[in-house]
Enzyme design. Structure first.
Site, PDB file in Angstrom:
ATOM      1  N   GLU A   1      -8.672  -4.746  -5.437  1.00  8.88           N
ATOM      2  CA  GLU A   1      -8.658  -3.286  -5.368  1.00  8.88           C
ATOM      3  C   GLU A   1      -9.400  -2.925  -4.093  1.00  8.88           C
ATOM      4  OE1 GLU A   1      -8.325   0.378  -8.235  1.00  8.88           O
ATOM      5  OE2 GLU A   1      -7.903  -1.710  -8.679  1.00  8.88           O
TER       6      GLU A   1
ATOM      7  N   CYS B   1      -4.645  -0.348  -5.737  1.00  9.77           N
ATOM      8  CA  CYS B   1      -4.721  -1.521  -6.610  1.00  9.77           C
ATOM      9  C   CYS B   1      -3.767  -2.609  -6.121  1.00  9.77           C
ATOM     10  CB  CYS B   1      -4.406  -1.145  -8.058  1.00  9.77           C
ATOM     11  SG  CYS B   1      -2.781  -0.399  -8.273  1.00  9.77           S
TER      12      CYS B   1
END
Length: 366
Positions: free
Chosen positions: A358, A324
């Site tokens: 991401e 992330c």
């Protein structure tokens, strides 16, 4: 972008910028063009949190501008699911003229599913009593009369009142199979359900034909472990948060999966156990040496992998890394690329119209 307006006409441009940025960041490690997975352009967030502002007789949801810190009134939120938008107006209508529910209310948190279930948490700066419970039950019943499948929770300092339950069950179609995932209020869940499906299907695709077992660190509610179980002989997964471990155990049973073992320990502790540095009582009955883990899956927090875990994952022929935060991924790759090479690279547009990216990489031993 404002909370009540998404620049949907700019979606492709903002995604293209992310692709260029990710490719540039990954250039020292790979010349692969990222596989790109698009988000819905609106109603993609399955959870949202708002502060509540009291203004005379009125009250409404607000968020704070990240730059100026000024408050912004939010009556609708197109980034969030349609169910959250319905609930936002219904909650304000139900609370505004109710002194018991309104007094000292400072925040409302929403968690929803694609299967149209919701948990709504009301946070207070006061003690909650039986009168609060009675009024909250009346509000819940009124919401359900509007065909809103909702559970209400009251929270205050050292207090949590569940009227029914503190979880909802998501159902996701993943590569031709419906997966059931219990999601617990105040625990981590993937915010963009449509993107989560694509991430799970990509992870399944890159691990097709796998040999041996899978080890997963930071497994949460079993989101990836359970979906990937069909590609491996066995799955061994670690997680530290008790509610997530309980949800993962429920999900194993709900999905009739018999080859996944969840253990509650931190990644750092597991590294010590695998290396024989320490013995752990909670590993009694689990023969770590019987696992033939050829693949390790990591989905770490924004800080990435610590140096001990970096060393540990390098011992595995294949590393599947969901990140992330590409900046900490690249920092980890400075070490991991000494022993492994990037075979697959994906960009998942989990948070459209923001700087956040991401991504996923599959690494194989050189």
């Amino acid at each position: 972008m404002t909370p009540e307006h998404l620049p949907t006409e700019q979606y492709e441009a903002q995604l293209a910028e992310k692709v260029v940025r990710l490719q540039s960041m990954m250039a020292p490690f790979s010349n692969l063009v990222p596989e790109v997975f698009r988000s819905p352009v609106s109603h993609y967030r399955m959870r949202a949190e708002f502060r509540i502002w009291h203004d005379g007789d009125d009250l409404y949801h607000i968020i704070f501008d990240q730059q100026t810190k000024s408050r912004i009134r939010v009556d609708s939120f197109p980034a969030a699911s349609e169910l959250i938008n319905q609930l936002m107006s219904a909650m304000i209508a139900g609370v505004r003229n109710n002194p018991v529910l309104r007094h000292k209310l400072f925040q409302i948190d929403y968690l929803t599913t694609l299967s149209n279930q919701a948990v709504v948490s009301l946070l207070y700066h006061k003690k909650l009593n039986d009168e609060w419970r009675q009024q909250a039950e009346a509000l819940r019943d009124a919401l359900r009369a509007q065909n809103l499948n909702v559970h209400l929770i009251g929270r205050a300092t050292k207090t949590k009142i569940e009227l029914d339950q503190d979880y909802i069950d998501e159902r996701l179609p993943v590569a031709g199979k419906e997966m059931i995932y219990r999601q617990v209020e105040n625990s981590f869940t993937q915010p963009n359900a449509a993107m989560n499906i694509q991430m799970l299907e990509w992870a399944l695709d890159v691990t097709k034909g796998s040999k041996g077992d899978l080890l997963e660190l930071y497994c949460g509610n079993g989101n990836f472990s359970l979906a990937l179980a069909r590609n491996f002989d066995r799955v061994l997964a670690t997680e530290i948060a008790k509610p997530s471990v309980a949800a993962a155990q429920y999900n194993i049973a709900a999905n009739h999966i018999d080859n996944v073992q969840i253990i509650r320990m931190a990644a750092e502790e597991f590294t010590q156990a695998m290396n024989g540095v320490r013995e752990f009582h909670r590993l009694q009955g689990i023969d770590l040496k019987s696992y033939q883990c050829e693949t390790i899956f990591v989905d770490p927090p924004r800080s990435g992998l610590d140096s001990e875990t970096e060393k540990m994952v390098q011992a595995y022929p294949r590393i599947l890394y969901i990140s992330c935060n590409p900046e900490t991924l690249c920092k980890n790759l400075e070490t991991l690329s000494q022993t492994h090479k990037v075979e697959r690279l994906a960009l998942f547009d989990q948070f459209p119209y923001t700087h956040h990216m991401e991504c996923g990489v599959l690494l194989t031993a050189k």
